[in-house]
Design a protein around this motif. Structure first.
Motif, PDB file in Angstrom:
ATOM      1  N   GLY A   1      -8.560  45.004  -7.022  1.00  0.00           N
ATOM      2  CA  GLY A   1      -9.190  45.330  -5.754  1.00  0.00           C
ATOM      3  C   GLY A   1     -10.630  44.832  -5.646  1.00  0.00           C
ATOM      4  O   GLY A   1     -11.243  44.408  -6.626  1.00  0.00           O
ATOM      5  N   VAL A   2     -11.154  44.875  -4.430  1.00  0.00           N
ATOM      6  CA  VAL A   2     -12.559  44.588  -4.110  1.00  0.00           C
ATOM      7  C   VAL A   2     -13.004  43.252  -4.699  1.00  0.00           C
ATOM      8  O   VAL A   2     -13.885  43.187  -5.548  1.00  0.00           O
ATOM      9  N   GLN A   3     -12.408  42.186  -4.244  1.00  0.00           N
ATOM     10  CA  GLN A   3     -12.717  40.857  -4.784  1.00  0.00           C
ATOM     11  C   GLN A   3     -13.866  40.221  -4.008  1.00  0.00           C
ATOM     12  O   GLN A   3     -13.651  39.455  -3.068  1.00  0.00           O
ATOM     13  N   ALA A   4     -15.082  40.535  -4.400  1.00  0.00           N
ATOM     14  CA  ALA A   4     -16.274  40.012  -3.727  1.00  0.00           C
ATOM     15  C   ALA A   4     -16.828  38.766  -4.405  1.00  0.00           C
ATOM     16  O   ALA A   4     -17.972  38.399  -4.184  1.00  0.00           O
ATOM     17  N   VAL A   5     -16.018  38.117  -5.230  1.00  0.00           N
ATOM     18  CA  VAL A   5     -16.530  36.961  -5.969  1.00  0.00           C
ATOM     19  C   VAL A   5     -16.453  35.673  -5.165  1.00  0.00           C
ATOM     20  O   VAL A   5     -17.104  34.688  -5.489  1.00  0.00           O
TER      21      VAL A   5
ATOM     22  N   GLY B   1     -23.779  51.362 -17.774  1.00  0.00           N
ATOM     23  CA  GLY B   1     -24.461  50.983 -16.550  1.00  0.00           C
ATOM     24  C   GLY B   1     -23.732  50.053 -15.619  1.00  0.00           C
ATOM     25  O   GLY B   1     -24.340  49.155 -15.027  1.00  0.00           O
ATOM     26  N   SER B   2     -22.423  50.222 -15.417  1.00  0.00           N
ATOM     27  CA  SER B   2     -21.724  49.429 -14.420  1.00  0.00           C
ATOM     28  C   SER B   2     -22.281  49.749 -13.039  1.00  0.00           C
ATOM     29  O   SER B   2     -22.607  50.897 -12.750  1.00  0.00           O
ATOM     30  N   PRO B   3     -22.397  48.759 -12.160  1.00  0.00           N
ATOM     31  CA  PRO B   3     -23.060  48.984 -10.878  1.00  0.00           C
ATOM     32  C   PRO B   3     -22.188  49.748  -9.897  1.00  0.00           C
ATOM     33  O   PRO B   3     -20.961  49.736 -10.003  1.00  0.00           O
TER      34      PRO B   3
ATOM     35  N   LEU C   1     -21.098  42.363 -13.250  1.00  0.00           N
ATOM     36  CA  LEU C   1     -20.861  43.559 -14.052  1.00  0.00           C
ATOM     37  C   LEU C   1     -19.682  44.371 -13.534  1.00  0.00           C
ATOM     38  O   LEU C   1     -18.979  45.026 -14.311  1.00  0.00           O
ATOM     39  N   ALA C   2     -19.434  44.318 -12.211  1.00  0.00           N
ATOM     40  CA  ALA C   2     -18.279  45.027 -11.667  1.00  0.00           C
ATOM     41  C   ALA C   2     -16.975  44.478 -12.237  1.00  0.00           C
ATOM     42  O   ALA C   2     -15.993  45.213 -12.388  1.00  0.00           O
ATOM     43  N   LEU C   3     -16.947  43.178 -12.563  1.00  0.00           N
ATOM     44  CA  LEU C   3     -15.744  42.583 -13.153  1.00  0.00           C
ATOM     45  C   LEU C   3     -15.521  43.071 -14.583  1.00  0.00           C
ATOM     46  O   LEU C   3     -14.398  42.999 -15.095  1.00  0.00           O
ATOM     47  N   LEU C   4     -16.581  43.526 -15.234  1.00  0.00           N
ATOM     48  CA  LEU C   4     -16.472  43.991 -16.621  1.00  0.00           C
ATOM     49  C   LEU C   4     -16.253  45.495 -16.717  1.00  0.00           C
ATOM     50  O   LEU C   4     -16.138  46.026 -17.820  1.00  0.00           O
ATOM     51  N   ALA C   5     -16.198  46.166 -15.574  1.00  0.00           N
ATOM     52  CA  ALA C   5     -16.227  47.623 -15.559  1.00  0.00           C
ATOM     53  C   ALA C   5     -15.108  48.230 -16.391  1.00  0.00           C
ATOM     54  O   ALA C   5     -13.977  47.740 -16.403  1.00  0.00           O
ATOM     55  N   ALA C   6     -15.439  49.296 -17.077  1.00  0.00           N
ATOM     56  CA  ALA C   6     -14.474  50.119 -17.798  1.00  0.00           C
ATOM     57  C   ALA C   6     -15.067  51.510 -17.918  1.00  0.00           C
ATOM     58  O   ALA C   6     -16.275  51.697 -17.755  1.00  0.00           O
ATOM     59  N   THR C   7     -14.229  52.494 -18.177  1.00  0.00           N
ATOM     60  CA  THR C   7     -14.730  53.853 -18.234  1.00  0.00           C
ATOM     61  C   THR C   7     -15.509  54.105 -19.515  1.00  0.00           C
ATOM     62  O   THR C   7     -15.236  53.547 -20.578  1.00  0.00           O
ATOM     63  N   GLU C   8     -16.497  54.959 -19.380  1.00  0.00           N
ATOM     64  CA  GLU C   8     -17.295  55.476 -20.479  1.00  0.00           C
ATOM     65  C   GLU C   8     -17.794  54.370 -21.404  1.00  0.00           C
ATOM     66  O   GLU C   8     -18.497  53.457 -20.954  1.00  0.00           O
TER      67      GLU C   8
ATOM     68  N   LEU D   1     -10.278  36.127 -12.048  1.00  0.00           N
ATOM     69  CA  LEU D   1     -11.473  36.399 -11.254  1.00  0.00           C
ATOM     70  C   LEU D   1     -12.654  35.581 -11.743  1.00  0.00           C
ATOM     71  O   LEU D   1     -13.457  35.086 -10.940  1.00  0.00           O
ATOM     72  N   TRP D   2     -12.766  35.416 -13.052  1.00  0.00           N
ATOM     73  CA  TRP D   2     -13.810  34.529 -13.581  1.00  0.00           C
ATOM     74  C   TRP D   2     -13.585  33.102 -13.099  1.00  0.00           C
ATOM     75  O   TRP D   2     -14.528  32.404 -12.735  1.00  0.00           O
TER      76      TRP D   2
END
Length: 417
Positions: free
Chosen positions: A84-88, A170-172, A28-35, A338-339
C-alpha cells in the motif's frame, strides 16, 4: 550486463539508488517494520543459513522457469506482492502492473494502494486484488466483487497485522493528506531530492495518499487513516467468517499471513485456494521467525491440498529457488520492486524482475535442475534447528536433509504444494 545509468545488476544496487533518489521519509517508509525490526531482519538473514548441494556435470543446457499459480501460467515462480501507499513514483501500481505483465507474471494490488483496481487490471490482466478485513462481511464481499468486475483473477485476504504502531528506530509518519501544512513540513526533504520532485512535476501530480479500492468506484478516495481507522474498529474475522467469504465469492481466495501449521490446516478447511506464508514483511508481531523458517512445517501440514505461496525477504533469485525447493509454488516480492520503481520507474521494476529471473535460472543450472518443478528439499542444506518456532516438529524429510551423515534423498515435495 554491467551496471549503467539505466541498469543495475543487483537488488542491493536498486536499494542504494532508491535511497539516493527518494526523500528520507519516503525511503524510510519502505523499510518500516514493527518495534526493533527483528522479524524484518530475520526474513532476509534466514536465507543465508540455507546452503546448496550443487552438481557439476550433466547440467541442463536450458532451464524452464514457468509455473502456474491458481491455474494461471507465469513465466517464473515469482509475482508482485501487494503493497500500500506507493508514493515512490507518480504512476504507482499501474507502472508496476505494466512491468509485471511485460515480464510475464502476476500483479498483487493492495486495497490500500494508490491506484484503482480498474486501472491496474487494465494494465495487467493477471491481477490479484488484496484486502484486509475492513468493514462488514458485505463490505468485504462487495470489494471482492468490484475486483472481479474489473478483471481481477483472485482475491487475497491479508490477516497478519496487529496494529502495532511503535517504531523504535524512528520510521516516519504517513500523512493523512497533502495540505499546505504537510507539504511545508516535508518540503526541506523533497528539495534535497530534485529528481524525485521533477518526476512528480512532469506528471503534474502530487503523491496520492487516498485508498480508492476501499471506497466506491468513481467516488473520492477515502484518506489512508479514514480507512485505517475503520479497519482498527472492525472485529477480527473468525474462521466462520472466512468460510462464509470463500463460499460467497466466485473467485479463488488466498489467505495471506500463515506461519503456523494449524492455521494452514484451518485455511484448507474453509476452502482457501492458496495460502501465503508471510509475516507482513516484519510488520506484525516483532520476533516472529523469518517466513522461510515457517515454510517447511506449513508445507508438511497441507501437502498438495492447497497451493502454498511464500512472502518475506526475497532479495535474490536464489532465495526464490530455496523457497520453491522447500515446497512453495511461487514467491511474492515486495520491497525489492519498490526500490526498482524508485530507481527507474516502470523500467526499474522490470530491471528488478529480470535480475531475479537471472538468479533463478543460475541457481537451477548450478543444481542441475531443468525445471523449477524438479526442485526438491535435498537441493538445500537446512541446518539443525532452522525451522524453530513453527509450532509443529520439523518435517522428517528436512531433518534428514539437514543431517550431514545422511545422503539419501528425502521424498520429493509435491509440485502442487
Amino acid at each position: 550486463m554491467a551496471s549503467s545509468t539505466n541498469w543495475f545488476e543487483t537488488i542491493n544496487e536498486a536499494q542504494w539508488r532508491a535511497k539516493k533518489r527518494l526523500p528520507r521519509s519516503v525511503y524510510l517508509a519502505l523499510l518500516a517494520a514493527t518495534e526493533r525490526g527483528l522479524t524484518l531482519s530475520d526474513n532476509v538473514a534466514a536465507f543465508d543459513e540455507l546452503g546448496w548441494r550443487p552438481r557439476v556435470a550433466d547440467l541442463p543446457a536450458e532451464r524452464d522457469l514457468t509455473t502456474t499459480v491458481l491455474g494461471h501460467e507465469i513465466s517464473m515462480p515469482l509475482l508482485i506482492s501487494p503493497v500500500g501507499v506507493q508514493a515512490v513514483h507518480p504512476e504507482g501500481e499501474v507502472a508496476v502492473a505494466r512491468a509485471a505483465a511485460a515480464e510475464g507474471t502476476a500483479m498483487g494490488l493492495s486495497s490500500f494502494g494508490s491506484k484503482p483496481v480498474e486501472e491496474v487490471a487494465a494494465a495487467n490482466p493477471l491481477t490479484f486484488l488484496q484486502t484486509y478485513w475492513v468493514g462488514s462481511r458485505e463490505d468485504i464481499l462487495a470489494r471482492a466483487e468490484r475486483g472481479k468486475a474489473a478483471g481481477a483473477k483472485a482475491f487475497i485476504l491479508t490477516l497478519d497485522w496487529s496494529f502495532a504502531s511503535r517504531r523504535d528506530w524512528g520510521s516516519p509518519p504517513i500523512p493523512q493528506q497533502l495540505d499546505l501544512k504537510t507539504m511545508a513540513s516535508f518540503a526541506p526533504e523533497v528539495i534535497r531530492k530534485p529528481r524525485y520532485l521533477a518526476t512528480y512535476l512532469r506528471h503534474r501530480t502530487l503523491p496520492e495518499l487516498g485508498v480508492p479500492n476501499i471506497g466506491e468506484p468513481g467516488q473520492p478516495a477515502p484518506g489512508f487513516f479514514d480507512a485505517y481507522g475503520e479497519w482498527m474498529q472492525t472485529p477480527p474475522p473468525s474462521w466462520e467468517d472466512l468460510a462464509w467469504l470463500v463460499d460467497q465469492l466466485d473467485l479463488p481466495v488466498v489467505i495471506k499471513g500463515i506461519s503456523r501449521p494449524d492455521d494452514a490446516r484451518r485455511a484448507v478447511d474453509v476452502g482457501a485456494a492458496a495460502i501465503s506464508v508471510s509475516n507482513h514483511g516484519g510488520n506484525n508481531l516483532d520476533g516472529t521467525p523469518g517466513s522461510i523458517r515457517s515454510l517447511p512445517a506449513v508445507v508438511e501440514a497441507v501437502g498438495d491440498q492447497v497451493e502454498v505461496l511464500f512472502d518475506g525477504g526475497i532479495r535474490r533469485g536464489a532465495d526464490a529457488v530455496k523457497a520453491v525447493a522447500l515446497g512453495a509454488r511461487a514467491v511474492m516480492v515486495g520491497r525489492a520492486y519498490l526500490w526498482g520503481m524508485a530507481a527507474g520507474g516502470e523500467q526499474g521494476v522490470r530491471n528488478v524482475l529480470q535480475v531475479l529471473r537471472a538468479g533463478i535460472d543460475e541457481a537451477l543450472l548450478g543444481l542441475g535442475r531443468a525445471s523449477v518443478h524438479d526442485l526438491v528439499p535435498d537441493d538445500v542444506i537446512v541446518p539443525a534447528g532452522f525451522t524453530r518456532g513453527s509450532g509443529d516438529p520439523a518435517p522428517a524429510a528436512l531433518a534428514m536433509a539437514a543431517d550431514p551423515a545422511t545422503r539419501q534423498a528425502p521424498a520429493q515435495a509435491s509440485p502442487e504444494g
